[in-house]
Design a protein around this motif. Sequence first.
Motif, PDB file in Angstrom:
ATOM      1  N   GLY A  39      49.401  44.600  38.642  1.00  0.00           N
ATOM      2  CA  GLY A  39      48.488  45.608  39.146  1.00  0.00           C
ATOM      3  C   GLY A  39      48.908  47.006  38.740  1.00  0.00           C
ATOM      4  N   ALA A  40      48.190  47.611  37.796  1.00  0.00           N
ATOM      5  CA  ALA A  40      48.501  48.964  37.341  1.00  0.00           C
ATOM      6  C   ALA A  40      47.566  49.973  37.984  1.00  0.00           C
ATOM      7  CB  ALA A  40      48.429  49.061  35.821  1.00  0.00           C
ATOM      8  N   GLY A  41      47.424  49.832  39.311  1.00  0.00           N
ATOM      9  CA  GLY A  41      46.772  50.869  40.095  1.00  0.00           C
ATOM     10  C   GLY A  41      47.841  51.771  40.685  1.00  0.00           C
ATOM     11  N   GLY A  42      47.442  52.616  41.621  1.00  0.00           N
ATOM     12  CA  GLY A  42      48.390  53.544  42.209  1.00  0.00           C
ATOM     13  C   GLY A  42      49.559  52.870  42.885  1.00  0.00           C
ATOM     14  N   HIS A  43      49.297  51.849  43.696  1.00  0.00           N
ATOM     15  CA  HIS A  43      50.371  51.183  44.435  1.00  0.00           C
ATOM     16  C   HIS A  43      51.321  50.439  43.497  1.00  0.00           C
ATOM     17  CE1 HIS A  43      48.797  51.632  48.642  1.00  0.00           C
ATOM     18  NE2 HIS A  43      47.690  51.876  47.957  1.00  0.00           N
ATOM     19  N   GLY A  44      50.769  49.758  42.494  1.00  0.00           N
ATOM     20  CA  GLY A  44      51.620  49.024  41.567  1.00  0.00           C
ATOM     21  C   GLY A  44      52.482  49.943  40.729  1.00  0.00           C
ATOM     22  N   LEU A  45      51.888  51.013  40.205  1.00  0.00           N
ATOM     23  CA  LEU A  45      52.648  51.962  39.392  1.00  0.00           C
ATOM     24  C   LEU A  45      53.689  52.696  40.224  1.00  0.00           C
ATOM     25  CD1 LEU A  45      49.640  53.325  37.319  1.00  0.00           C
ATOM     26  CD2 LEU A  45      51.568  52.020  36.396  1.00  0.00           C
ATOM     27  N   ALA A  46      53.353  53.024  41.479  1.00  0.00           N
ATOM     28  CA  ALA A  46      54.329  53.670  42.356  1.00  0.00           C
ATOM     29  C   ALA A  46      55.492  52.732  42.654  1.00  0.00           C
ATOM     30  CB  ALA A  46      53.654  54.112  43.648  1.00  0.00           C
ATOM     31  N   THR A  47      55.192  51.446  42.830  1.00  0.00           N
ATOM     32  CA  THR A  47      56.259  50.461  43.042  1.00  0.00           C
ATOM     33  C   THR A  47      57.217  50.442  41.853  1.00  0.00           C
ATOM     34  OG1 THR A  47      54.839  49.063  44.434  1.00  0.00           O
ATOM     35  CG2 THR A  47      56.743  48.014  43.405  1.00  0.00           C
ATOM     36  N   ALA A  48      56.652  50.383  40.648  1.00  0.00           N
ATOM     37  CA  ALA A  48      57.505  50.375  39.447  1.00  0.00           C
ATOM     38  C   ALA A  48      58.308  51.665  39.330  1.00  0.00           C
ATOM     39  CB  ALA A  48      56.629  50.171  38.208  1.00  0.00           C
ATOM     40  N   TYR A  49      57.674  52.786  39.593  1.00  0.00           N
ATOM     41  CA  TYR A  49      58.348  54.075  39.468  1.00  0.00           C
ATOM     42  C   TYR A  49      59.550  54.169  40.412  1.00  0.00           C
ATOM     43  CZ  TYR A  49      59.170  59.095  40.051  1.00  0.00           C
ATOM     44  OH  TYR A  49      59.757  60.332  40.144  1.00  0.00           O
ATOM     45  N   TYR A  50      59.362  53.777  41.669  1.00  0.00           N
ATOM     46  CA  TYR A  50      60.469  53.883  42.623  1.00  0.00           C
ATOM     47  C   TYR A  50      61.512  52.781  42.427  1.00  0.00           C
ATOM     48  CZ  TYR A  50      57.774  57.534  44.858  1.00  0.00           C
ATOM     49  OH  TYR A  50      57.084  58.699  45.090  1.00  0.00           O
ATOM     50  N   LEU A  51      61.126  51.663  41.780  1.00  0.00           N
ATOM     51  CA  LEU A  51      62.145  50.692  41.370  1.00  0.00           C
ATOM     52  C   LEU A  51      63.119  51.351  40.395  1.00  0.00           C
ATOM     53  CD1 LEU A  51      60.229  47.319  40.779  1.00  0.00           C
ATOM     54  CD2 LEU A  51      62.156  47.683  42.337  1.00  0.00           C
ATOM     55  N   GLY A  52      62.589  52.141  39.478  1.00  0.00           N
ATOM     56  CA  GLY A  52      63.450  52.824  38.529  1.00  0.00           C
ATOM     57  C   GLY A  52      64.165  54.016  39.121  1.00  0.00           C
ATOM     58  N   LYS A  53      63.434  54.860  39.817  1.00  0.00           N
ATOM     59  CA  LYS A  53      64.017  56.099  40.327  1.00  0.00           C
ATOM     60  C   LYS A  53      65.026  55.853  41.437  1.00  0.00           C
ATOM     61  CE  LYS A  53      62.916  60.553  42.412  1.00  0.00           C
ATOM     62  NZ  LYS A  53      61.864  61.454  42.938  1.00  0.00           N
ATOM     63  N   ASN A  54      64.678  54.983  42.403  1.00  0.00           N
ATOM     64  CA  ASN A  54      65.527  54.793  43.581  1.00  0.00           C
ATOM     65  C   ASN A  54      66.559  53.689  43.418  1.00  0.00           C
ATOM     66  OD1 ASN A  54      63.934  56.751  44.713  1.00  0.00           O
ATOM     67  ND2 ASN A  54      62.850  55.395  46.134  1.00  0.00           N
ATOM     68  N   HIS A  55      66.294  52.700  42.526  1.00  0.00           N
ATOM     69  CA  HIS A  55      67.158  51.520  42.452  1.00  0.00           C
ATOM     70  C   HIS A  55      67.696  51.245  41.052  1.00  0.00           C
ATOM     71  CE1 HIS A  55      65.950  50.598  46.570  1.00  0.00           C
ATOM     72  NE2 HIS A  55      64.706  50.836  46.205  1.00  0.00           N
ATOM     73  N   GLY A  56      67.317  52.030  40.074  1.00  0.00           N
ATOM     74  CA  GLY A  56      67.847  51.861  38.727  1.00  0.00           C
ATOM     75  C   GLY A  56      67.374  50.624  38.004  1.00  0.00           C
ATOM     76  N   ALA A 370      48.108  56.222  50.979  1.00  0.00           N
ATOM     77  CA  ALA A 370      49.410  55.588  51.194  1.00  0.00           C
ATOM     78  C   ALA A 370      50.201  55.375  49.919  1.00  0.00           C
ATOM     79  CB  ALA A 370      49.210  54.241  51.891  1.00  0.00           C
ATOM     80  N   ILE A 371      49.644  55.674  48.742  1.00  0.00           N
ATOM     81  CA  ILE A 371      50.238  55.245  47.471  1.00  0.00           C
ATOM     82  C   ILE A 371      51.731  55.537  47.356  1.00  0.00           C
ATOM     83  CG2 ILE A 371      50.280  55.777  44.999  1.00  0.00           C
ATOM     84  CD1 ILE A 371      47.234  55.617  45.020  1.00  0.00           C
ATOM     85  N   PRO A 372      52.195  56.777  47.490  1.00  0.00           N
ATOM     86  CA  PRO A 372      53.637  57.004  47.292  1.00  0.00           C
ATOM     87  C   PRO A 372      54.511  56.346  48.349  1.00  0.00           C
ATOM     88  CG  PRO A 372      52.526  59.036  47.930  1.00  0.00           C
ATOM     89  CD  PRO A 372      51.455  58.032  47.688  1.00  0.00           C
ATOM     90  N   GLY A 373      54.089  56.354  49.618  1.00  0.00           N
ATOM     91  CA  GLY A 373      54.872  55.694  50.664  1.00  0.00           C
ATOM     92  C   GLY A 373      54.895  54.191  50.484  1.00  0.00           C
ATOM     93  N   SER A 374      53.759  53.635  50.076  1.00  0.00           N
ATOM     94  CA  SER A 374      53.666  52.205  49.815  1.00  0.00           C
ATOM     95  C   SER A 374      54.582  51.794  48.668  1.00  0.00           C
ATOM     96  CB  SER A 374      52.219  51.841  49.475  1.00  0.00           C
ATOM     97  OG  SER A 374      52.112  50.606  48.815  1.00  0.00           O
ATOM     98  N   GLY A 375      54.546  52.569  47.564  1.00  0.00           N
ATOM     99  CA  GLY A 375      55.408  52.254  46.429  1.00  0.00           C
ATOM    100  C   GLY A 375      56.879  52.367  46.778  1.00  0.00           C
ATOM    101  N   TRP A 376      57.243  53.375  47.571  1.00  0.00           N
ATOM    102  CA  TRP A 376      58.626  53.567  48.011  1.00  0.00           C
ATOM    103  C   TRP A 376      59.107  52.353  48.798  1.00  0.00           C
ATOM    104  CZ3 TRP A 376      61.478  58.389  47.724  1.00  0.00           C
ATOM    105  CH2 TRP A 376      62.700  58.379  48.412  1.00  0.00           C
ATOM    106  N   ALA A 377      58.291  51.906  49.775  1.00  0.00           N
ATOM    107  CA  ALA A 377      58.675  50.780  50.632  1.00  0.00           C
ATOM    108  C   ALA A 377      58.683  49.470  49.861  1.00  0.00           C
ATOM    109  CB  ALA A 377      57.712  50.685  51.821  1.00  0.00           C
ATOM    110  N   MET A 378      57.705  49.268  48.964  1.00  0.00           N
ATOM    111  CA  MET A 378      57.634  48.032  48.194  1.00  0.00           C
ATOM    112  C   MET A 378      58.800  47.930  47.212  1.00  0.00           C
ATOM    113  SD  MET A 378      55.930  45.249  47.825  1.00  0.00           S
ATOM    114  CE  MET A 378      55.365  43.986  46.674  1.00  0.00           C
ATOM    115  N   ALA A 379      59.165  49.039  46.594  1.00  0.00           N
ATOM    116  CA  ALA A 379      60.303  49.026  45.665  1.00  0.00           C
ATOM    117  C   ALA A 379      61.586  48.660  46.399  1.00  0.00           C
ATOM    118  CB  ALA A 379      60.445  50.391  44.999  1.00  0.00           C
ATOM    119  N   ASP A 380      61.738  49.162  47.602  1.00  0.00           N
ATOM    120  CA  ASP A 380      62.898  48.828  48.430  1.00  0.00           C
ATOM    121  C   ASP A 380      62.955  47.324  48.696  1.00  0.00           C
ATOM    122  OD1 ASP A 380      65.135  50.014  49.608  1.00  0.00           O
ATOM    123  OD2 ASP A 380      64.229  50.004  51.597  1.00  0.00           O
ATOM    124  N   LEU A 381      61.791  46.741  49.018  1.00  0.00           N
ATOM    125  CA  LEU A 381      61.711  45.313  49.306  1.00  0.00           C
ATOM    126  C   LEU A 381      62.022  44.475  48.067  1.00  0.00           C
ATOM    127  CD1 LEU A 381      60.866  42.856  51.060  1.00  0.00           C
ATOM    128  CD2 LEU A 381      58.492  43.358  50.432  1.00  0.00           C
TER     129      LEU A 381
END
Length: 415
Positions: A39-56, A370-381
Amino acid sequence: MKRYSAFAIAREGLRYQQGWEKAWGNPEPKKHYDAIVVGAGGHGLATAYYLGKNHGITNVAVLEKGWLGGGNTGRNTTIIRSNYLQDPSAAIYEKARSLYETMSQDLNMNVMFSPRGVIMLAQTHHEVRGYQRTAHANALQGVATQFIGPEKVKELVPIINIDGPRYPVLGGLWQPRGGTARHDAVAWGYARACAGMGMDIIQNCAVTGIETEGGQVKAVNTSKGRIETGKLAVVVAGHSSELAEMAGFRLPIESVALQALVSEPIKPCMDVVVMANTVHGYMSQSDKGEMVIGGGTDGFNNYTQRGSFHHIEETVRALIETFPMISRLKMLRQWGGIVDMTGDRSPLISKTPVGGIFVNCGWGTGGFKAIPGSGWAMADLVAKGEPGPLAAAFSIDRFREGRFIDESVAAGVAH
């Protein structure tokens, strides 16, 4: 990746605009990724972004069956607010709202965030009591909102009719730091940042099957071949139940169309967002002058992404009493999106019965905010395999355990 700046604009102007890089590439999928986001919508892209930014984690593919941002991200009315009643909802939406405030700087992309303020009108005494309750809850949660009277509403929205014969304005729940952003730019900004970290964004790549072995995800089959992975994030909104079926489990969501429209552009007349939930409509004015109008969902399950005149007529007719001036406007265009709804009208950010598969869905009509908060939480999970504090309450298990997060009142509408 080159940074966007005023100096870059001036430099490229002297070069006849020949030096700009592509914001993201068009790669072929590799045989293996550490994580795949569908899913390359807002939530999916935010998830990928925070996987890289927050978790390397940057060996990531984002798969999209159509084009980037072509689903609900490009089909919504861009409202951003966080004045929800329940603590878990207020926490994740306020996280998202705060991230929107710095998103343009964080992503080096102007997402046109406009903190113009959001008013949720109280047009019945029941709504007055409900919004006053929410304002008290928000005060305890650290979310800046207030209940205002009809005179203040009229001051903020001069074009409003507060003395309607059927639905007079009795007050409103006012969040000054809510507002809007450019939906396409949010997706583009996240996509560009993901590509800059070395992630692959693969468009026109539909998932056709999910392979599991010993209760764990092993690979996904796509229209561009088989891709192995140990972690799969399903972030496809209304189509989540289809991918869950491929993996062998069911999700407690239903998919319904939501429609919206914009009017012809007019001179500036309204610089806040107004939600009139009793008459079931909401409206704001875009930077181009269009009145952006939306209403309730269709009354039946469907995957339609187009509008229908009877629904648009119902929404506009409901708003005309409160905003008489819009009766003279012509409709410019209309569209529909697919919203995914759970029984308690709150999202799922959760592990699933299959190891390594995680879902993020069920946002209903509140997904864009919710896009940025959703991506932040999903990347954490996805990164840790267990939910962090933002996502913990939104697991699938809550339906079996009776831990509902009922937001039908705080959302203002029952969806």
